[in-house]
Design an enzyme around this catalytic site. Structure first.
Site, PDB file in Angstrom:
ATOM      1  N   ASP A 185      -4.236   2.974  14.105  1.00 41.45           N
ATOM      2  CA  ASP A 185      -3.385   3.630  13.116  1.00 41.45           C
ATOM      3  C   ASP A 185      -3.966   5.005  12.829  1.00 41.45           C
ATOM      4  OD1 ASP A 185      -5.533   3.259  11.405  1.00 41.45           O
ATOM      5  OD2 ASP A 185      -4.503   1.846  10.087  1.00 41.45           O
TER       6      ASP A 185
ATOM      7  N   ARG B 163       0.846  -1.191   0.000  1.00 45.69           N
ATOM      8  CA  ARG B 163       0.000   0.000   0.000  1.00 45.69           C
ATOM      9  C   ARG B 163       0.882   1.242   0.000  1.00 45.69           C
ATOM     10  NH1 ARG B 163      -4.916   1.420   4.202  1.00 45.69           N
ATOM     11  NH2 ARG B 163      -3.307   1.109   5.792  1.00 45.69           N
TER      12      ARG B 163
END
Length: 544
Positions: free
Chosen positions: A451, A170
């Site tokens: 996160d 990613r």
């Protein structure tokens, strides 16, 4: 670290220090490849970001998200399909995700999961060293040479039984730049930087290994942003004489705008598409962010916004139906729970939540799911293996599903705002931002692996509650001044608990930044862009 790195590539300046092993990533050929992509596509990227701003102005005026009339023909055409699943991506029932540090890469690839999403984005703080070292780590992993020895002498290396995960990467989103690399005196697009270096060094090696360069694409808000990625994929493959369609990309549907363009996003990427993913936490963040000016869309605290509330349930059902109609995987979301080692009862409760979440996903028709911790891989497999014994369930067409605009915007469910919810959001936002400023992007808080997405929910909810003077269940009217007072109180608690260590932490910087975005006035698009200059400046000071 060497601070005198010369790129030897016309128009390219490297501003950060580069170690000898990192220099193997920043070769003249690789930098030329990245520079060509930047020069070809960066103007389009910036124009698309301008479109985001214009659309936000419309949203603020009350023009709500809806399906696009101009692309109805794409949605209504039942004949087109995306690419067939690529090697290593036919069975994706359990995907593990995490940052790109060396130990994590080894442990994740060894975890027994179907795939590993190595994350340069939300779970990695974008220090120059983290970004470059991550590229080194993935290069070594792909070639089977990666090892790591911890300070106690314990050695980590890849398993040799042929059961290493399929690797997916990613890159950072379109909104991020890499200020340590200037191309024609302009910071490189972080997306192009992350993608370009990884693809240049590893695409052919991956193909030789029987797989391919596979990606997760974050934070997109329109099919035009997917088209840009597709154009980049075509040029990258052509440049290295790699057949078109070798790249495969799964798009995270983690913005409310993208939810209305799922068909179109798959269509734009159809030669390279490997499906869509329910990026649940960022999706909640985006819902608040995009509709933040409207009191009728104030959400209750995060614990009440489950996957079964109307707007989230509609999003899941539409995603599965859309993916399976087009022949690609519909991936489930993240289980944020982590094992609680010192409290068996609390651990049992947490693992029960994981099981219930994964059961909901597989019964809904998802083809796989995400976990953030290796210990959850077995649990997720147990659920999916029982209810989906075959590699996927693309045959579950969900033709019973019909989702309209009002379904995707329906927040008619029970939920409250409490003093505890306010303090939880402040604690999570502070703790995450402090860690991020130290270069750590994935943080266990309150027995959840947090996160950037959950920190974004925290500050966005606080902003929204202050903006619209939400009333708590204790009878308190939420204002910006009240939230700043609570922020002071929570910071004081941290200062007291840390003692002398507080002065060496980044809590003061985190508090200062956090305070700018919770009063219902100033609102930055992303915490990561708000804080990025602090990281760059801190790195520069550290080198002096």
């Amino acid at each position: 670290m060497s601070s005198n790195f010369q790129s030897n590539t016309p128009g390219v300046i490297v501003l950060g220090p580069v170690s000898p092993v990192q220099a193997e990533i920043l070769t003249p050929e690789a930098l030329k490849f990245v520079a060509t992509l930047q020069r070809t596509f960066n103007a389009t990227r910036k124009a698309l970001l301008d479109k985001r701003s214009s659309r936000q102005n419309e949203l603020d005026r009350g023009v709500l998200p809806d399906f696009l009339p101009d692309t109805a023909s794409v949605r209504n055409d039942d004949t087109w399909r995306a690419a067939k699943p690529a090697p290593g991506l036919q069975d994706r029932r359990v995907e593990i995700t995490g940052p790109v540090d060396r130990k994590m890469v080894i442990n994740a690839l060894n975890s027994g999961a179907s795939t590993f999403m190595a994350d340069f984005e939300d779970s990695s703080a974008p220090t120059w060293d983290v970004m470059l070292s991550g590229q080194v780590n993935l290069r070594d992993a792909i070639r089977g040479t990666i090892t790591f020895t911890n300070p106690n002498g314990k050695k980590y290396e890849l398993r040799n039984d042929g059961k290493v995960c399929t690797l997916i990467v990613r890159p950072r989103g379109w909104h991020m730049v890499e200020k340590h690399l200037l191309i024609d005196n302009e910071p490189a697009s972080a997306s192009i930087f992350d993608f370009g270096l990884y693809f240049f060094h590893n695409a052919k090696e991956l193909i030789k290994n029987g797989k391919g360069p596979y990606f997760y694409l974050p934070k997109m808000e329109s099919h035009l942003e997917a088209r840009l990625w597709n154009d980049i994929f075509f040029q990258a493959q052509d440049s290295l004489n790699i057949p078109r369609g070798t790249i495969r990309a799964t798009v995270l549907i983690e913005t409310i705008m993208a939810a209305f363009e799922m068909d179109e996003i798959i269509y734009e990427l159809r030669d390279h598409s490997s499906g869509l993913n329910c990026g649940r936490w960022d999706y909640i963040f985006s819902f608040i962010k995009k509709l933040r000016q409207h009191p009728q869309y104030v959400l209750p605290e995060r614990s009440a916004v489950t996957m079964t509330v109307p707007f989230m349930d509609a999003y899941v059902r539409l995603l599965i139906k859309t993916c399976h109609k087009r022949g690609v995987h519909a991936m489930g979301g993240m289980a944020a729970q982590i094992p609680i080692k010192n409290d068996p009862k609390a651990n049992d409760v947490a693992m029960a939540k994981v099981r219930a979440d994964k059961l909901r996903e597989v019964k809904a028709g998802h083809d796989g799911t995400w976990v953030a911790h290796p210990d959850l891989v077995t649990i997720a497999f147990e659920i999916f293996n029982e209810h989906m014994p075959q590699p996927n369930q693309l045959h579950v067409r969900r033709e019973d599903v019909s989702v309209n605009q009002s379904d995707l915007l329906n927040i008619n469910f029970e939920g409250n705002v409490s003093d505890k919810g306010i303090r939880d959001n402040i604690q999570i936002g502070l703790a995450y931002m402090e860690s991020w400023l130290r270069g750590v992007g994935c943080v266990p808080i309150h027995n959840l692996m947090e996160d950037a997405a959950t920190a974004e929910i925290s500050r966005s909810q606080l902003w929204q509650w202050a903006r619209h003077n939400t009333k708590t269940i204790e009878g308190k009217i939420v204002t910006g001044d009240y939230l700043l007072k609570v922020l002071d109180e929570e910071t004081d608690k941290i200062r007291e608990s840390l003692g002398e260590k507080y002065s060496k932490s980044k809590y003061e910087a985190a508090k200062k930044a956090f305070a700018t975005n919770i009063t219902g006035e100033r609102y930055d698009d992303f915490l990561t862009t708000l804080l990025y200059d602090d990281i760059v400046l801190s790195e520069a000071k550290h080198r002096l």
